[in-house]
Motif scaffolding. Sequence first.
Motif, PDB file in Angstrom:
ATOM      1  N   LYS A   1      -5.499   2.581 -15.952  1.00 14.00           N
ATOM      2  CA  LYS A   1      -5.291   3.581 -15.609  1.00 14.00           C
ATOM      3  C   LYS A   1      -5.519   4.599 -14.848  1.00 14.00           C
ATOM      4  CE  LYS A   1      -2.616   4.733 -20.518  1.00 14.00           C
ATOM      5  NZ  LYS A   1      -2.440   5.176 -21.740  1.00 14.00           N
ATOM      6  N   VAL A   2      -5.300   5.154 -14.081  1.00 15.73           N
ATOM      7  CA  VAL A   2      -5.463   5.938 -13.353  1.00 15.73           C
ATOM      8  C   VAL A   2      -5.347   7.739 -13.360  1.00 15.73           C
ATOM      9  CG1 VAL A   2      -4.948   6.496 -10.944  1.00 15.73           C
ATOM     10  CG2 VAL A   2      -4.968   4.565 -11.689  1.00 15.73           C
ATOM     11  N   LEU A   3      -6.699   8.075 -13.087  1.00 18.07           N
ATOM     12  CA  LEU A   3      -6.995   9.602 -13.267  1.00 18.07           C
ATOM     13  C   LEU A   3      -5.655  10.382 -12.423  1.00 18.07           C
ATOM     14  CD1 LEU A   3      -8.869  11.632 -14.972  1.00 18.07           C
ATOM     15  CD2 LEU A   3     -10.000  12.325 -13.067  1.00 18.07           C
ATOM     16  N   VAL A   4      -4.956  11.331 -12.927  1.00 16.06           N
ATOM     17  CA  VAL A   4      -4.391  12.308 -12.001  1.00 16.06           C
ATOM     18  C   VAL A   4      -5.334  13.811 -13.110  1.00 16.06           C
ATOM     19  CG1 VAL A   4      -2.759  11.165 -11.493  1.00 16.06           C
ATOM     20  CG2 VAL A   4      -2.430  12.311 -13.334  1.00 16.06           C
ATOM     21  N   ALA A   5      -5.297  15.015 -12.063  1.00 13.45           N
ATOM     22  CA  ALA A   5      -5.969  16.155 -12.155  1.00 13.45           C
ATOM     23  C   ALA A   5      -5.009  17.182 -11.454  1.00 13.45           C
ATOM     24  CB  ALA A   5      -7.418  16.083 -11.986  1.00 13.45           C
ATOM     25  N   SER A   6      -5.002  17.992 -12.742  1.00 16.93           N
ATOM     26  CA  SER A   6      -4.294  19.548 -12.043  1.00 16.93           C
ATOM     27  C   SER A   6      -5.362  20.364 -12.549  1.00 16.93           C
ATOM     28  CB  SER A   6      -2.329  19.273 -12.160  1.00 16.93           C
ATOM     29  OG  SER A   6      -2.492  19.860 -13.817  1.00 16.93           O
TER      30      SER A   6
ATOM     31  N   GLU B   1      -9.997  27.299 -17.294  1.00 13.45           N
ATOM     32  CA  GLU B   1     -11.293  27.203 -17.097  1.00 13.45           C
ATOM     33  C   GLU B   1     -11.521  26.355 -16.358  1.00 13.45           C
ATOM     34  OE1 GLU B   1     -13.680  30.198 -17.064  1.00 13.45           O
ATOM     35  OE2 GLU B   1     -11.516  31.087 -18.031  1.00 13.45           O
ATOM     36  N   SER B   2     -10.872  24.878 -16.357  1.00 15.84           N
ATOM     37  CA  SER B   2     -11.513  23.657 -15.733  1.00 15.84           C
ATOM     38  C   SER B   2     -10.169  22.572 -15.395  1.00 15.84           C
ATOM     39  CB  SER B   2     -11.921  22.461 -17.074  1.00 15.84           C
ATOM     40  OG  SER B   2     -12.095  22.804 -17.953  1.00 15.84           O
ATOM     41  N   PRO B   3     -10.006  21.972 -14.754  1.00 12.80           N
ATOM     42  CA  PRO B   3      -8.920  20.569 -14.575  1.00 12.80           C
ATOM     43  C   PRO B   3      -8.570  19.962 -15.759  1.00 12.80           C
ATOM     44  CG  PRO B   3     -10.914  19.759 -13.747  1.00 12.80           C
ATOM     45  CD  PRO B   3     -11.466  21.511 -14.023  1.00 12.80           C
ATOM     46  N   GLU B   4      -7.371  19.733 -15.639  1.00  6.76           N
ATOM     47  CA  GLU B   4      -6.481  19.164 -16.926  1.00  6.76           C
ATOM     48  C   GLU B   4      -6.696  17.407 -16.665  1.00  6.76           C
ATOM     49  OE1 GLU B   4      -2.708  20.969 -19.188  1.00  6.76           O
ATOM     50  OE2 GLU B   4      -2.173  19.579 -17.550  1.00  6.76           O
ATOM     51  N   GLU B   5      -6.759  16.413 -17.636  1.00  8.28           N
ATOM     52  CA  GLU B   5      -7.064  15.398 -16.396  1.00  8.28           C
ATOM     53  C   GLU B   5      -5.770  14.522 -18.036  1.00  8.28           C
ATOM     54  OE1 GLU B   5     -10.929  13.635 -17.225  1.00  8.28           O
ATOM     55  OE2 GLU B   5     -11.806  15.019 -15.122  1.00  8.28           O
ATOM     56  N   ARG B   6      -5.516  13.539 -16.914  1.00  8.41           N
ATOM     57  CA  ARG B   6      -3.888  12.693 -17.450  1.00  8.41           C
ATOM     58  C   ARG B   6      -4.748  11.454 -16.458  1.00  8.41           C
ATOM     59  NH1 ARG B   6       1.527  15.615 -19.082  1.00  8.41           N
ATOM     60  NH2 ARG B   6       0.717  17.676 -19.894  1.00  8.41           N
ATOM     61  N   TRP B   7      -4.341  10.263 -18.011  1.00  5.75           N
ATOM     62  CA  TRP B   7      -4.465   8.839 -17.575  1.00  5.75           C
ATOM     63  C   TRP B   7      -3.140   8.149 -17.013  1.00  5.75           C
ATOM     64  CZ3 TRP B   7      -8.863   7.506 -15.780  1.00  5.75           C
ATOM     65  CH2 TRP B   7     -10.639   7.677 -16.051  1.00  5.75           C
ATOM     66  N   VAL B   8      -2.582   8.147 -16.062  1.00  8.59           N
ATOM     67  CA  VAL B   8      -1.188   7.371 -15.707  1.00  8.59           C
ATOM     68  C   VAL B   8      -1.094   5.607 -15.552  1.00  8.59           C
ATOM     69  CG1 VAL B   8      -0.386   9.458 -16.090  1.00  8.59           C
ATOM     70  CG2 VAL B   8      -1.375   7.894 -13.779  1.00  8.59           C
ATOM     71  N   TRP B   9      -0.034   5.116 -16.056  1.00 11.30           N
ATOM     72  CA  TRP B   9      -0.001   3.553 -15.472  1.00 11.30           C
ATOM     73  C   TRP B   9       0.088   4.372 -13.830  1.00 11.30           C
ATOM     74  CZ3 TRP B   9      -2.815  -0.270 -17.488  1.00 11.30           C
ATOM     75  CH2 TRP B   9      -2.450  -0.180 -19.039  1.00 11.30           C
ATOM     76  N   VAL B  10      -0.628   2.723 -12.942  1.00 14.72           N
ATOM     77  CA  VAL B  10       0.420   3.179 -11.548  1.00 14.72           C
ATOM     78  C   VAL B  10       0.581   1.545 -11.015  1.00 14.72           C
ATOM     79  CG1 VAL B  10      -0.311   3.989  -8.947  1.00 14.72           C
ATOM     80  CG2 VAL B  10      -1.173   5.201 -10.655  1.00 14.72           C
TER      81      VAL B  10
ATOM     82  N   ALA C   1       0.708  -0.890  -0.255  1.00 16.47           N
ATOM     83  CA  ALA C   1       0.296  -0.253  -0.223  1.00 16.47           C
ATOM     84  C   ALA C   1       0.940   1.330   0.301  1.00 16.47           C
ATOM     85  CB  ALA C   1      -1.328  -0.121   1.448  1.00 16.47           C
ATOM     86  N   VAL C   2       2.198   1.684   0.988  1.00 17.48           N
ATOM     87  CA  VAL C   2       3.014   2.263   1.013  1.00 17.48           C
ATOM     88  C   VAL C   2       3.583   2.288  -0.884  1.00 17.48           C
ATOM     89  CG1 VAL C   2       5.099   2.650   1.532  1.00 17.48           C
ATOM     90  CG2 VAL C   2       3.299   2.236   3.500  1.00 17.48           C
ATOM     91  N   ARG C   3       3.544   1.159  -1.466  1.00 16.87           N
ATOM     92  CA  ARG C   3       4.371   1.349  -2.653  1.00 16.87           C
ATOM     93  C   ARG C   3       3.284   2.173  -4.007  1.00 16.87           C
ATOM     94  NH1 ARG C   3       7.209  -2.771  -2.451  1.00 16.87           N
ATOM     95  NH2 ARG C   3       5.464  -3.950  -2.889  1.00 16.87           N
ATOM     96  N   LYS C   4       2.285   1.622  -3.115  1.00 17.32           N
ATOM     97  CA  LYS C   4       0.768   2.304  -4.681  1.00 17.32           C
ATOM     98  C   LYS C   4       0.794   3.923  -4.291  1.00 17.32           C
ATOM     99  CE  LYS C   4      -3.586   1.141  -5.832  1.00 17.32           C
ATOM    100  NZ  LYS C   4      -4.587   0.486  -5.806  1.00 17.32           N
ATOM    101  N   ALA C   5       0.459   3.834  -2.919  1.00 11.65           N
ATOM    102  CA  ALA C   5       0.426   5.395  -2.776  1.00 11.65           C
ATOM    103  C   ALA C   5       1.378   6.417  -3.346  1.00 11.65           C
ATOM    104  CB  ALA C   5       0.771   5.877  -1.529  1.00 11.65           C
ATOM    105  N   TYR C   6       2.656   5.898  -2.750  1.00 11.67           N
ATOM    106  CA  TYR C   6       3.967   6.239  -3.372  1.00 11.67           C
ATOM    107  C   TYR C   6       3.302   6.633  -5.209  1.00 11.67           C
ATOM    108  CZ  TYR C   6       8.316   7.551  -5.579  1.00 11.67           C
ATOM    109  OH  TYR C   6       9.234   7.822  -6.541  1.00 11.67           O
ATOM    110  N   ARG C   7       3.561   5.489  -5.466  1.00 15.70           N
ATOM    111  CA  ARG C   7       3.538   5.634  -7.454  1.00 15.70           C
ATOM    112  C   ARG C   7       2.114   6.857  -8.136  1.00 15.70           C
ATOM    113  NH1 ARG C   7       4.048   0.017  -9.644  1.00 15.70           N
ATOM    114  NH2 ARG C   7       4.240   1.047 -11.619  1.00 15.70           N
ATOM    115  N   ARG C   8       1.102   6.775  -6.439  1.00 17.66           N
ATOM    116  CA  ARG C   8       0.452   6.741  -7.405  1.00 17.66           C
ATOM    117  C   ARG C   8       0.344   9.090  -7.431  1.00 17.66           C
ATOM    118  NH1 ARG C   8      -3.381   9.772  -8.381  1.00 17.66           N
ATOM    119  NH2 ARG C   8      -5.229  10.023  -8.100  1.00 17.66           N
ATOM    120  N   LEU C   9       0.942   8.707  -6.045  1.00 17.02           N
ATOM    121  CA  LEU C   9       1.404  10.600  -5.934  1.00 17.02           C
ATOM    122  C   LEU C   9       2.430  10.938  -6.647  1.00 17.02           C
ATOM    123  CD1 LEU C   9       0.542  10.279  -2.364  1.00 17.02           C
ATOM    124  CD2 LEU C   9      -0.787  11.466  -3.416  1.00 17.02           C
ATOM    125  N   ALA C  10       3.311  10.430  -6.880  1.00 13.04           N
ATOM    126  CA  ALA C  10       4.559  10.499  -7.463  1.00 13.04           C
ATOM    127  C   ALA C  10       4.026  10.732  -9.065  1.00 13.04           C
ATOM    128  CB  ALA C  10       5.569   9.374  -8.304  1.00 13.04           C
TER     129      ALA C  10
END
Lengths: 190, 298
Positions: free
Chosen positions: B278-283, B289-298, B157-166
């Motif tokens: 793939k997992v969604l990350v947003a910024s 005008e709206s968030p930018e979405e990207r789909w990434v492998w985690v 779970a630590v590794r997954k959280a890290y990869r997700r947040l990285a």
Amino acid sequence: MGVNTELSVVRGSLADVASQGGQSLAEAFVTAEAVILCDVSGSMDAHDSRGGRSRYDVACAELGALQANLPGRLAVIAFSDRPEFVPGGVPPFLSGGTDLAAALRFAKVADVPGMRFIVISDGEPDNAAEALHVAATFTSRIDTVYVGPEAFPQGREFLERLAARHGGQSVTADRAAQLATQAARLLLSA
Amino acid sequence: MADLTLDGAMLIYRTPYHPALVAALKAAIPAAERRWDPARKAWLVAPSHGPALARITRQYLGQDVQVPLPVVAATPLETRFLDVRYLGTTKDRGDGGDRTAFAWIGGEWAAVFPEKVLRQWFGEEDLAPAGQAVPPPPQDTTLYAVLGIARGVDPDAVRKAYRRLARQWHPDVCREPGAHEMFIRVQRAYEVLGDAGKRARYDAGLALAAAAEDTRRRTREFAEQSAARWAALLADAVNGYRAPLRCGWLLAEGREVLGRFVVEKIVAWEDIVNEAGKVLVASWPAGSESPEERWVWV
């Protein structure tokens, strides 16, 4: 009774290293190698050290030198009737009794692989049997430094028994004046 | 002329444009209990703030408005599924209430998260050692909280959280200000929590630090404070709390207030995953005008 040390942070202490590195105390503790349990009970107020200073005052000075030489590698826990983690590295004079068993139970949280424990005391715990019992639960090595009077062999013998529980060493510091030297010797020994 | 009417469980407040009046309204009424409705060109306000609206109207427009007396039924607590596509940073809304973050759901800011709810979810848990009643350090952020995980989670779970947040905060992906600093924090957290030995020592350090906090409280000593640390806390106080995750499928308890869902407790938070896995990350890039979405492998 010594100086008011409540607000003191010595060079090389965990608090000092954390401050310098912009870290939390817990992060600084990751690189710690030893936990020093320093007796600050009433008997440590005996003025039989160099220059007529108390064992406590000399112990503080020696601990400060030790931390300066080994920055970030030592965590200090003071104890008398109660234990107290001292991230600034200067144990407050707590007076009162010597509940070594409570101090060891408190320090047990840091009994992780590779950690060392050094008990600095004049070897007069309130309950020696209980202290030995708690010490037996440790997986890490416990070394001891005796800082009491030469004419009190019971204190030195108790600390020797405590250290022997886990293959640790017990050394005697000349009324606390050699504490840093002896503690450093213990840390460097295998 | 100002106009104050009742529509169901909310007040509809229309006035000529008056900047000082708007500022006073925002200061007097918590952000979660007022909302500008561009379609109606009116403020939607919780009924309990009727007297405040009357006072503001009298003060700035010199007009007395009648406050409708609503039949107020308590809004029920409910559990909702939320498809959060972007969660903002908490802000002080200038209303004297708790800082809140708004969540972008279905193309609008449809949910409100009080900061304490987010902090509770993202690991700002009690740091006391087992068996000791030591309160946690104030406003402290543990490495667990940086990764948004609980203290007892397993290494996977630590590794997954890290990869997700990285992925979330990698400067090449996230175009928000401070993304690089956040990425570095995530890296530093994983350096410790991803190593069993370091993690054990860090946990011990947390327990000792909690005990030291108790001592500090008694002696007013702040031995661990550093300029950088307190600067970071100050920045946090000024800039608000930024949750480590920006989006997700959430199960949350809360209440509907003026068409927005005000969250009281997060029950579950899962990554948004597409058909390909793939997992969604947003910024939210500045000026967008709206968030930018990207789909990434985690």
